[in-house]
Design a protein around this motif. Structure first.
Motif, PDB file in Angstrom:
ATOM      1  N   ILE A  28      -3.108  -7.911  -4.649  1.00 19.80           N
ATOM      2  CA  ILE A  28      -3.010  -9.373  -4.707  1.00 19.80           C
ATOM      3  C   ILE A  28      -4.367  -9.981  -5.028  1.00 19.80           C
ATOM      4  N   ASP A  29      -5.405  -9.444  -4.427  1.00 21.26           N
ATOM      5  CA  ASP A  29      -6.752  -9.991  -4.642  1.00 21.26           C
ATOM      6  C   ASP A  29      -7.252  -9.779  -6.073  1.00 21.26           C
ATOM      7  N   LYS A  30      -6.589  -8.904  -6.825  1.00 21.08           N
ATOM      8  CA  LYS A  30      -6.994  -8.643  -8.207  1.00 21.08           C
ATOM      9  C   LYS A  30      -6.124  -9.374  -9.232  1.00 21.08           C
ATOM     10  N   LEU A  31      -5.148 -10.138  -8.766  1.00 17.31           N
ATOM     11  CA  LEU A  31      -4.193 -10.745  -9.686  1.00 17.31           C
ATOM     12  C   LEU A  31      -4.836 -11.716 -10.666  1.00 17.31           C
ATOM     13  N   ASP A  32      -5.914 -12.348 -10.261  1.00 17.13           N
ATOM     14  CA  ASP A  32      -6.531 -13.316 -11.160  1.00 17.13           C
ATOM     15  C   ASP A  32      -7.327 -12.658 -12.285  1.00 17.13           C
ATOM     16  N   ALA A  33      -7.427 -11.333 -12.234  1.00 23.04           N
ATOM     17  CA  ALA A  33      -8.259 -10.625 -13.212  1.00 23.04           C
ATOM     18  C   ALA A  33      -7.472 -10.139 -14.426  1.00 23.04           C
ATOM     19  N   SER A  34      -6.177  -9.878 -14.249  1.00 21.97           N
ATOM     20  CA  SER A  34      -5.427  -9.271 -15.344  1.00 21.97           C
ATOM     21  C   SER A  34      -3.942  -9.551 -15.202  1.00 21.97           C
ATOM     22  N   THR A  35      -3.290  -9.862 -16.322  1.00 19.98           N
ATOM     23  CA  THR A  35      -1.836 -10.053 -16.304  1.00 19.98           C
ATOM     24  C   THR A  35      -1.099  -8.736 -16.085  1.00 19.98           C
ATOM     25  N   ALA A  36      -1.760  -7.631 -16.394  1.00 19.99           N
ATOM     26  CA  ALA A  36      -1.096  -6.332 -16.292  1.00 19.99           C
ATOM     27  C   ALA A  36      -0.769  -5.957 -14.849  1.00 19.99           C
ATOM     28  N   LEU A  37      -1.431  -6.594 -13.894  1.00 18.33           N
ATOM     29  CA  LEU A  37      -1.248  -6.215 -12.491  1.00 18.33           C
ATOM     30  C   LEU A  37      -0.027  -6.837 -11.838  1.00 18.33           C
ATOM     31  N   ILE A  38       0.555  -7.872 -12.437  1.00 17.93           N
ATOM     32  CA  ILE A  38       1.639  -8.580 -11.761  1.00 17.93           C
ATOM     33  C   ILE A  38       2.872  -7.697 -11.607  1.00 17.93           C
ATOM     34  N   ASP A  39       3.156  -6.844 -12.590  1.00 14.52           N
ATOM     35  CA  ASP A  39       4.304  -5.930 -12.487  1.00 14.52           C
ATOM     36  C   ASP A  39       4.138  -4.974 -11.312  1.00 14.52           C
ATOM     37  N   LEU A  40       2.985  -4.323 -11.273  1.00 15.43           N
ATOM     38  CA  LEU A  40       2.697  -3.365 -10.209  1.00 15.43           C
ATOM     39  C   LEU A  40       2.722  -4.041  -8.844  1.00 15.43           C
ATOM     40  N   THR A  41       2.150  -5.227  -8.756  1.00 13.11           N
ATOM     41  CA  THR A  41       2.071  -5.920  -7.470  1.00 13.11           C
ATOM     42  C   THR A  41       3.452  -6.340  -6.998  1.00 13.11           C
ATOM     43  N   CYS A  42       4.317  -6.706  -7.923  1.00 12.42           N
ATOM     44  CA  CYS A  42       5.691  -7.054  -7.553  1.00 12.42           C
ATOM     45  C   CYS A  42       6.389  -5.858  -6.920  1.00 12.42           C
ATOM     46  N   ARG A  43       6.308  -4.718  -7.546  1.00 15.63           N
ATOM     47  CA  ARG A  43       6.924  -3.508  -6.987  1.00 15.63           C
ATOM     48  C   ARG A  43       6.311  -3.155  -5.636  1.00 15.63           C
ATOM     49  N   SER A  44       4.993  -3.267  -5.543  1.00 13.82           N
ATOM     50  CA  SER A  44       4.306  -2.937  -4.285  1.00 13.82           C
ATOM     51  C   SER A  44       4.731  -3.869  -3.160  1.00 13.82           C
ATOM     52  N   SER A  45       4.921  -5.144  -3.482  1.00 14.19           N
ATOM     53  CA  SER A  45       5.277  -6.112  -2.442  1.00 14.19           C
ATOM     54  C   SER A  45       6.667  -5.841  -1.869  1.00 14.19           C
ATOM     55  N   LEU A  46       7.599  -5.485  -2.743  1.00 13.10           N
ATOM     56  CA  LEU A  46       8.947  -5.190  -2.275  1.00 13.10           C
ATOM     57  C   LEU A  46       8.973  -3.910  -1.437  1.00 13.10           C
ATOM     58  N   LEU A  47       8.186  -2.929  -1.845  1.00 11.27           N
ATOM     59  CA  LEU A  47       8.124  -1.678  -1.090  1.00 11.27           C
ATOM     60  C   LEU A  47       7.463  -1.893   0.270  1.00 11.27           C
ATOM     61  N   ALA A  48       6.388  -2.663   0.305  1.00  7.55           N
ATOM     62  CA  ALA A  48       5.712  -2.933   1.577  1.00  7.55           C
ATOM     63  C   ALA A  48       6.623  -3.704   2.523  1.00  7.55           C
ATOM     64  N   PHE A  49       7.404  -4.633   1.986  1.00 11.36           N
ATOM     65  CA  PHE A  49       8.367  -5.386   2.792  1.00 11.36           C
ATOM     66  C   PHE A  49       9.398  -4.467   3.425  1.00 11.36           C
ATOM     67  N   ARG A  50       9.959  -3.579   2.628  1.00  9.33           N
ATOM     68  CA  ARG A  50      10.978  -2.673   3.159  1.00  9.33           C
ATOM     69  C   ARG A  50      10.373  -1.669   4.152  1.00  9.33           C
ATOM     70  N   ALA A  51       9.132  -1.263   3.921  1.00 11.01           N
ATOM     71  CA  ALA A  51       8.468  -0.348   4.855  1.00 11.01           C
ATOM     72  C   ALA A  51       8.248  -1.021   6.204  1.00 11.01           C
ATOM     73  N   ARG A  52       7.883  -2.291   6.187  1.00  6.72           N
ATOM     74  CA  ARG A  52       7.709  -3.027   7.445  1.00  6.72           C
ATOM     75  C   ARG A  52       9.034  -3.147   8.189  1.00  6.72           C
ATOM     76  N   CYS A  53      10.105  -3.427   7.442  1.00  7.96           N
ATOM     77  CA  CYS A  53      11.418  -3.516   8.078  1.00  7.96           C
ATOM     78  C   CYS A  53      11.853  -2.166   8.647  1.00  7.96           C
ATOM     79  N   ALA A  54      11.400  -1.083   8.021  1.00  5.90           N
ATOM     80  CA  ALA A  54      11.762   0.252   8.501  1.00  5.90           C
ATOM     81  C   ALA A  54      11.197   0.516   9.891  1.00  5.90           C
ATOM     82  N   ILE A  55       9.987   0.044  10.160  1.00  4.71           N
ATOM     83  CA  ILE A  55       9.355   0.320  11.454  1.00  4.71           C
ATOM     84  C   ILE A  55       9.501  -0.845  12.440  1.00  4.71           C
ATOM     85  N   ASP A  56       9.944  -1.980  11.952  1.00  3.95           N
ATOM     86  CA  ASP A  56      10.138  -3.153  12.809  1.00  3.95           C
ATOM     87  C   ASP A  56      11.498  -3.757  12.479  1.00  3.95           C
TER      88      ASP A  56
END
Length: 287
Positions: A31-59
């Motif tokens: 997220i902190d690198k999003l202002d540097a490159s448009t190429a990162l938004i795809d990766l960050t979107c996937r990462s955000s959904l995975l991190a969300f589901r991982a949090r739900c897995a343990i909580d």
């Protein structure tokens, strides 16, 4: 009488906690690198959904603020994907992870499609973020289309139905019927049958009960949706340990709509994190 649908066993203990923490830390860096490159938004979107589901897995009850932060981050990053893809030059300003960020225009992106649109819309519903629901609903349907053969036509009917419902457009009933008909296995030829039956069709059926104000039929339909979700994610060992099965995202979103409309929800399940369903965290910080 309250019906309990137990969640299938996922990876637990210190290893699962470590995974969730690692995904969350990586997401913050992305997220902190999003202002540097448009190429990162795809990766960050996937990462955000995975991190969300991982949090739900343990909580599974979403009782920790870290789970709420992961939910909001996933919504914000997914919304940013569509905001950045809508412009060809300049920048867009998006609130992500408690800060306003300036993200470079990305132009049309293949990942700004109907599948990610549904994820973003469900997250906006769960976060009760009506402004984002409106922004997503105003995206022209043609912008969400993928190359022929990637999705069955039903998904575009489904997006159209949800956009029409939220914006109070005409012909909602006809569009919902078209969605139901297009999701029939005899019509939908690309989507695997078990995926359609187990995870993709149940939210459509729940929405049907919701818009008809079928208060008596909603809880049984929600129970069936969670049973189908569980059956899909326990079909084999690989699925049973996949954190993507930790939460029933679409059914949760429709259940949030029903909860806010005072439908009787006589069901408890870790597939529907209690504090997301009951909007416990709303207002904790700006979204």
């Amino acid at each position: 009488m309250t019906v309990a649908i137990t969640r299938h066993d996922l990876q637990r203990g210190a290893e699962a906690e470590t995974l969730a923490n690692r995904l969350s830390e990586r997401l913050v860096r992305d997220i902190d690198k999003l202002d540097a490159s448009t190429a990162l938004i795809d990766l960050t979107c996937r990462s955000s959904l995975l991190a969300f589901r991982a949090r739900c897995a343990i909580d599974p009850r979403a009782s920790k603020v870290e789970t709420w932060e992961a939910t909001v981050n996933a919504m914000q990053v997914t919304s940013a994907l569509f905001a950045a893809s809508a412009v060809n030059e300049g920048t867009v300003e998006c609130r992500i992870n408690r800060k306003l960020r300036t993200i470079p225009a990305a132009g049309p992106l293949s990942t700004a499609d109907a599948g990610n649109w549904l994820s973003g819309f469900w997250l906006a519903v769960i976060c009760r973020d009506q402004e984002r629901m409106t922004q997503l609903s105003e995206i022209p349907l043609e912008r969400l289309r993928s190359p022929q053969g990637q999705y069955d036509e039903y998904i575009y009917h489904w997006v159209d139905t949800l956009q029409t419902w939220w914006l109070r457009g005409p012909d909602l009933a006809d569009k919902l019927i078209a969605t139901i008909e297009a999701s029939d296995p005899a019509v939908a030829q690309i989507t695997p049958r078990d995926l359609m039956d187990g995870t993709l069709y149940p939210p459509i059926n729940l929405f049907y009960h919701y818009v008809r104000q079928d208060r008596d039929g909603f809880s049984p339909a929600l129970t069936e949706a969670l049973k189908l979700h569980k059956a899909y994610w326990t079909l084999n060992e690989d699925r049973a340990t996949d954190i993507n099965g930790s939460i029933a995202l679409g059914p949760l979103a429709i259940a949030c709509l029903a909860y806010d409309a005072d439908f009787p929800l006589d069901i408890e399940s870790d597939y529907l994190p209690k504090h997301l369903l009951q909007r416990t965290w709303i207002g904790e910080f700006p979204t």
